[in-house]
Write a protein that holds these residues in place. Structure first.
Motif, mmCIF file in Angstrom:
data_model
loop_
_atom_site.group_PDB
_atom_site.id
_atom_site.type_symbol
_atom_site.label_atom_id
_atom_site.label_comp_id
_atom_site.label_asym_id
_atom_site.label_seq_id
_atom_site.Cartn_x
_atom_site.Cartn_y
_atom_site.Cartn_z
ATOM 1 N N MET A 1 0.958 -1.153 0.129
ATOM 2 C CA MET A 1 -0.008 0.009 0.025
ATOM 3 C C MET A 1 0.763 1.369 -0.025
ATOM 4 O O MET A 1 1.737 1.370 0.744
ATOM 5 N N VAL A 2 0.546 2.217 -0.797
ATOM 6 C CA VAL A 2 1.375 3.468 -0.919
ATOM 7 C C VAL A 2 1.219 4.259 0.357
ATOM 8 O O VAL A 2 -0.228 4.484 0.752
ATOM 9 N N LYS A 3 2.055 4.735 0.813
ATOM 10 C CA LYS A 3 1.922 5.872 1.903
ATOM 11 C C LYS A 3 2.349 7.201 1.667
ATOM 12 O O LYS A 3 3.395 7.337 1.004
ATOM 13 N N ILE A 4 1.668 8.183 1.838
ATOM 14 C CA ILE A 4 1.804 9.536 1.607
ATOM 15 C C ILE A 4 1.604 10.325 2.905
ATOM 16 O O ILE A 4 1.022 10.313 3.730
ATOM 17 N N TYR A 26 -5.855 6.634 -2.220
ATOM 18 C CA TYR A 26 -4.977 6.630 -1.188
ATOM 19 C C TYR A 26 -5.262 6.664 0.140
ATOM 20 O O TYR A 26 -5.956 7.677 0.576
ATOM 21 N N GLU A 27 -5.255 5.691 0.874
ATOM 22 C CA GLU A 27 -5.663 5.428 2.490
ATOM 23 C C GLU A 27 -4.657 5.798 3.472
ATOM 24 O O GLU A 27 -4.912 6.053 4.689
ATOM 25 N N ASP A 28 -3.286 5.529 3.143
ATOM 26 C CA ASP A 28 -2.457 5.509 4.165
ATOM 27 C C ASP A 28 -1.618 6.696 3.930
ATOM 28 O O ASP A 28 -0.964 7.155 3.142
ATOM 29 N N ILE A 29 -2.329 7.691 4.744
ATOM 30 C CA ILE A 29 -2.062 9.187 4.822
ATOM 31 C C ILE A 29 -1.404 9.637 6.212
ATOM 32 O O ILE A 29 -2.018 9.417 7.101
ATOM 33 N N VAL A 30 -0.203 10.257 6.302
ATOM 34 C CA VAL A 30 0.436 10.769 7.481
ATOM 35 C C VAL A 30 0.361 12.401 7.447
ATOM 36 O O VAL A 30 0.858 12.863 6.198
ATOM 37 N N THR A 44 9.822 8.247 11.121
ATOM 38 C CA THR A 44 8.940 7.030 11.453
ATOM 39 C C THR A 44 8.136 6.245 10.382
ATOM 40 O O THR A 44 8.237 4.915 10.438
ATOM 41 N N ASN A 45 7.640 6.661 9.619
ATOM 42 C CA ASN A 45 6.616 6.272 8.587
ATOM 43 C C ASN A 45 7.258 5.818 7.153
ATOM 44 O O ASN A 45 6.822 4.989 6.517
ATOM 45 N N ARG A 46 8.328 6.635 6.717
ATOM 46 C CA ARG A 46 9.069 6.038 5.574
ATOM 47 C C ARG A 46 7.867 6.180 4.387
ATOM 48 O O ARG A 46 7.869 5.305 3.510
ATOM 49 N N PRO A 47 7.400 7.345 4.080
ATOM 50 C CA PRO A 47 6.300 7.187 3.070
ATOM 51 C C PRO A 47 6.875 7.129 1.740
ATOM 52 O O PRO A 47 8.026 7.553 1.504
ATOM 53 N N ASP A 48 6.043 6.752 0.710
ATOM 54 C CA ASP A 48 6.742 6.698 -0.765
ATOM 55 C C ASP A 48 6.342 8.033 -1.159
ATOM 56 O O ASP A 48 7.310 8.125 -2.525
ATOM 57 N N LYS A 115 -0.183 10.308 -9.448
ATOM 58 C CA LYS A 115 -0.191 8.978 -10.318
ATOM 59 C C LYS A 115 0.882 8.807 -11.177
ATOM 60 O O LYS A 115 1.557 7.741 -11.080
ATOM 61 N N LYS A 116 1.241 10.017 -11.807
ATOM 62 C CA LYS A 116 2.565 9.732 -12.520
ATOM 63 C C LYS A 116 3.864 9.425 -11.732
ATOM 64 O O LYS A 116 4.488 8.565 -12.518
ATOM 65 N N VAL A 117 4.017 10.134 -10.680
ATOM 66 C CA VAL A 117 5.155 9.816 -9.795
ATOM 67 C C VAL A 117 5.126 8.423 -9.392
ATOM 68 O O VAL A 117 6.310 7.733 -9.172
ATOM 69 N N LEU A 118 3.848 7.767 -8.764
ATOM 70 C CA LEU A 118 3.800 6.604 -8.212
ATOM 71 C C LEU A 118 3.547 5.495 -9.283
ATOM 72 O O LEU A 118 3.579 4.141 -8.822
ATOM 73 N N GLY A 119 3.280 5.826 -10.394
ATOM 74 C CA GLY A 119 2.978 4.759 -11.498
ATOM 75 C C GLY A 119 1.737 4.089 -11.503
ATOM 76 O O GLY A 119 1.600 2.988 -11.670
ATOM 77 N N TRP A 120 0.884 4.682 -11.025
ATOM 78 C CA TRP A 120 -0.544 4.261 -11.056
ATOM 79 C C TRP A 120 -1.452 4.580 -12.403
ATOM 80 O O TRP A 120 -1.583 5.598 -12.775
#
Length: 120
Positions: A1-4, A26-30, A44-48, A115-120
């Motif tokens: 799952m992608v984290k932002i 996108y559900e995993d948001i910090v 702590t979270n090392r987001p994408d 989407k472009k950056v994360l390849g979605w």
């Protein structure tokens, strides 16, 4: 799952960004409201991906970006800001920003580069 991770001092803007992200799947948001919190959240979270405002209280966004790069030279940052000064744009690009979005935020302005950056 992608984290932002979104680093934004305005609670209103943070909520708007989070709502758009959730609409985009996108559900995993910090979230962080200043650079110091953002740096700690990154460690702590090392987001994408990091969505970073340039105008922050205390440490500004460009300084925060430099510190994030020191933690991870491959950090992916999209600058999301009202700042339109060319030198700020140039500095963010020089640091390696993958995109630069000018507020006000809309679904298309935010989700298309993500989407472009994360390849979605």
């Amino acid at each position: 799952m992608v984290k932002i991770l979104t680093i934004e001092d305005s609670a209103f803007e943070r909520k708007a960004i989070i709502n758009i992200l959730k609409k985009g799947g996108y559900e995993d948001i910090v979230e962080a409201e200043d650079a110091e919190q953002g740096i700690e959240a990154y460690k702590t979270n090392r987001p994408d991906l990091v969505l970073l405002d340039l105008r922050l209280p205390g440490m500004d966004g460009l300084e925060c970006f430099k510190k994030l790069k020191a933690i991870n030279p491959k950090v992916k940052v999209i600058v999301v800001t009202i700042v339109t000064r060319q030198d700020s744009v140039d500095e963010a690009k020089k640091l390696g920003a993958v995109d630069y979005i000018i507020k006000p935020i809309t679904e298309q302005k935010l989700l298309t580069p993500i989407k472009k950056v994360l390849g979605w």
